[in-house]
Write a protein that holds these residues in place. Structure first.
Motif, short mmCIF file in Angstrom:
data_model
loop_
_atom_site.label_atom_id
_atom_site.label_comp_id
_atom_site.label_asym_id
_atom_site.label_seq_id
_atom_site.Cartn_x
_atom_site.Cartn_y
_atom_site.Cartn_z
N GLU A 162 64.85 89.45 115.21
CA GLU A 162 66.05 88.64 115.09
C GLU A 162 67.16 89.33 114.30
N THR A 163 66.89 90.54 113.83
CA THR A 163 67.85 91.27 113.02
C THR A 163 68.83 92.03 113.92
N PRO A 164 70.14 91.95 113.64
CA PRO A 164 71.10 92.71 114.44
C PRO A 164 70.77 94.21 114.41
N LEU A 165 71.19 94.92 115.43
CA LEU A 165 70.85 96.33 115.61
C LEU A 165 71.21 97.18 114.40
N ASP A 166 72.44 97.07 113.90
CA ASP A 166 72.86 97.90 112.77
C ASP A 166 72.00 97.63 111.54
N ARG A 167 71.70 96.37 111.28
CA ARG A 167 70.85 96.02 110.14
C ARG A 167 69.42 96.51 110.38
N SER A 168 68.95 96.45 111.60
CA SER A 168 67.61 96.96 111.92
C SER A 168 67.51 98.45 111.62
N ILE A 169 68.56 99.18 111.95
CA ILE A 169 68.56 100.62 111.68
C ILE A 169 68.54 100.87 110.17
N GLU A 170 69.33 100.11 109.42
CA GLU A 170 69.33 100.25 107.95
C GLU A 170 67.94 99.94 107.39
N LEU A 171 67.34 98.87 107.87
CA LEU A 171 66.00 98.50 107.40
C LEU A 171 64.98 99.58 107.75
N TYR A 172 65.08 100.12 108.95
CA TYR A 172 64.16 101.18 109.36
C TYR A 172 64.29 102.39 108.44
N GLN A 173 65.53 102.76 108.11
CA GLN A 173 65.74 103.91 107.23
C GLN A 173 65.19 103.63 105.83
N GLU A 174 65.42 102.43 105.33
CA GLU A 174 64.85 102.06 104.03
C GLU A 174 63.34 102.08 104.08
N GLY A 175 62.78 101.55 105.17
CA GLY A 175 61.33 101.56 105.33
C GLY A 175 60.77 102.96 105.36
N ASP A 176 61.47 103.88 106.00
CA ASP A 176 61.02 105.27 106.04
C ASP A 176 61.00 105.88 104.64
N ARG A 177 62.03 105.60 103.84
CA ARG A 177 62.04 106.11 102.46
C ARG A 177 60.89 105.51 101.66
N LEU A 178 60.65 104.22 101.85
CA LEU A 178 59.56 103.56 101.13
C LEU A 178 58.20 104.12 101.56
N LYS A 179 58.03 104.35 102.85
CA LYS A 179 56.77 104.92 103.36
C LYS A 179 56.51 106.29 102.74
N ARG A 180 57.54 107.13 102.71
CA ARG A 180 57.36 108.47 102.13
C ARG A 180 57.07 108.38 100.63
N HIS A 181 57.70 107.44 99.95
CA HIS A 181 57.45 107.24 98.52
C HIS A 181 56.00 106.81 98.29
N CYS A 182 55.53 105.85 99.08
CA CYS A 182 54.15 105.38 98.94
C CYS A 182 53.15 106.50 99.24
N GLU A 183 53.42 107.28 100.27
CA GLU A 183 52.53 108.40 100.60
C GLU A 183 52.47 109.41 99.45
N ALA A 184 53.62 109.70 98.84
CA ALA A 184 53.64 110.64 97.72
C ALA A 184 52.88 110.10 96.52
N ARG A 185 53.04 108.80 96.23
CA ARG A 185 52.31 108.19 95.12
C ARG A 185 50.81 108.22 95.36
N LEU A 186 50.39 107.96 96.60
CA LEU A 186 48.96 108.01 96.94
C LEU A 186 48.42 109.43 96.83
N LYS A 187 49.18 110.40 97.29
CA LYS A 187 48.75 111.80 97.21
C LYS A 187 48.59 112.23 95.75
N ASP A 188 49.52 111.81 94.90
CA ASP A 188 49.43 112.12 93.48
C ASP A 188 48.21 111.48 92.85
N ALA A 189 47.97 110.21 93.19
CA ALA A 189 46.80 109.51 92.66
C ALA A 189 45.51 110.18 93.11
#
Length: 81
Positions: free
Chosen positions: A30-57
């Protein structure tokens, strides 16, 4: 939307919770396209952050030295190479 700096300051649990919110929002479709793209980009940053934290742990856990009795006996020096 979390900036790159904001993401780097989040705990693993906070980043994962925000990532789950983003996934739910995108799955609704239900999210407009431009907002979906922003959310996807934020999600990608969060995913990479979580992966780095897990690798460190994981690296920190692997440095625990066990004695002959199988109990933790100290830490091995951490080599971050």
């Amino acid at each position: 939307m979390a900036t790159v700096e904001d993401v780097s300051q989040l705990s693993f649990e906070a980043a994962l919770a925000r990532l789950e919110e983003i996934v739910r929002a995108l799955e609704k479709g239900e999210t407009p396209l431009d907002r979906s793209i922003e959310l996807y980009q934020e999600g990608d940053r969060l995913k990479r952050h979580c992966e780095a934290r897990l690798k460190d742990a994981q690296a920190r856990i692997e440095q625990i030295a066990f004695g002959s009795d199988g109990k933790p006996a100290g830490l091995k020096p951490f080599d971050a190479d």
